[in-house]
Write a protein that holds these residues in place. Sequence first.
Motif: not given
Length: 262
Positions: A150-153, A159-160, A199-209, A236-239
């Motif tokens: 959601e945010i490209r960092n 880390a997520t 994990i999906g509900l708690s940590l999935g928000g930033p990257t889609g887990y 592919w730059s994120y892959a």
Amino acid sequence: MSSSDIFIGEVIGTAVLILLGGGVCAAVTFKKSKAFEAGWVAIALGWGFAVMTAAYISGPVSGAHLNPAVTVGIAIKDDDWSDVPLYFLGQILGAMIGAVLVWIAYYGQFLAHLTDREVVGGPGAQDLKAVEAQEKGAGPVLGVFSTGPEIRNTWQNLATEIIATIVLVLAILTQGLSDNGKGLGVIGALITAFVVVSIGLSLGGPTGYAINPVRDLGPRIVHALLPLPNKGGSDWSYAWIPVAGPLIGGAIAGGIYQLAFA
């Protein structure tokens, strides 16, 4: 278990995992789907049930790793790397097969979505800029196949994925410790499914887990290869992040197990 058991079990299990997991993403994404806009809870539950179903199917054959990060964690736990390449090969092939099956199951929805002017735009100049942006980044249906932030960092995204995968793999490695190491048998797949939902509900928000390298890479390759009109880029730059992050997380989880539980 034999080499053929490992390979066949991982191919079938991972294909089912991606078919059902990618399927819920497709169901929520496409306007011509009865589950359109069902939301994040539906996706989290869908992926949890996908893990459970795949694990029950392939568990008796290959042990149902279904995830290179899990394979790495178990290899560190048991100090046995002999079958790791075979697990990896079966998992990536199964993930690609599962992604193709999602495309077949939702073939009409893919075509309708990717020819919808509200999705891909019209022939104007600004629309052309949007198409060019899609070609470089994530196209309008890439989320059916793979994850994206959601945010490209870079460091946060990495880390997520590491943190989420540590939770998953550590939960798998420690199953049955309170029962003198006998394991939890068929209950283990259900527990793992609930962990994935959590994990999906708690940590999935930033990257889609992604929490699974082949869950992301295999379908991303299929997205790049399939003849989908107006599909845009495969990002592919994120892959590398949903591949490297889970592998690092799996290795750390294996190390934690050795230090704290072995």
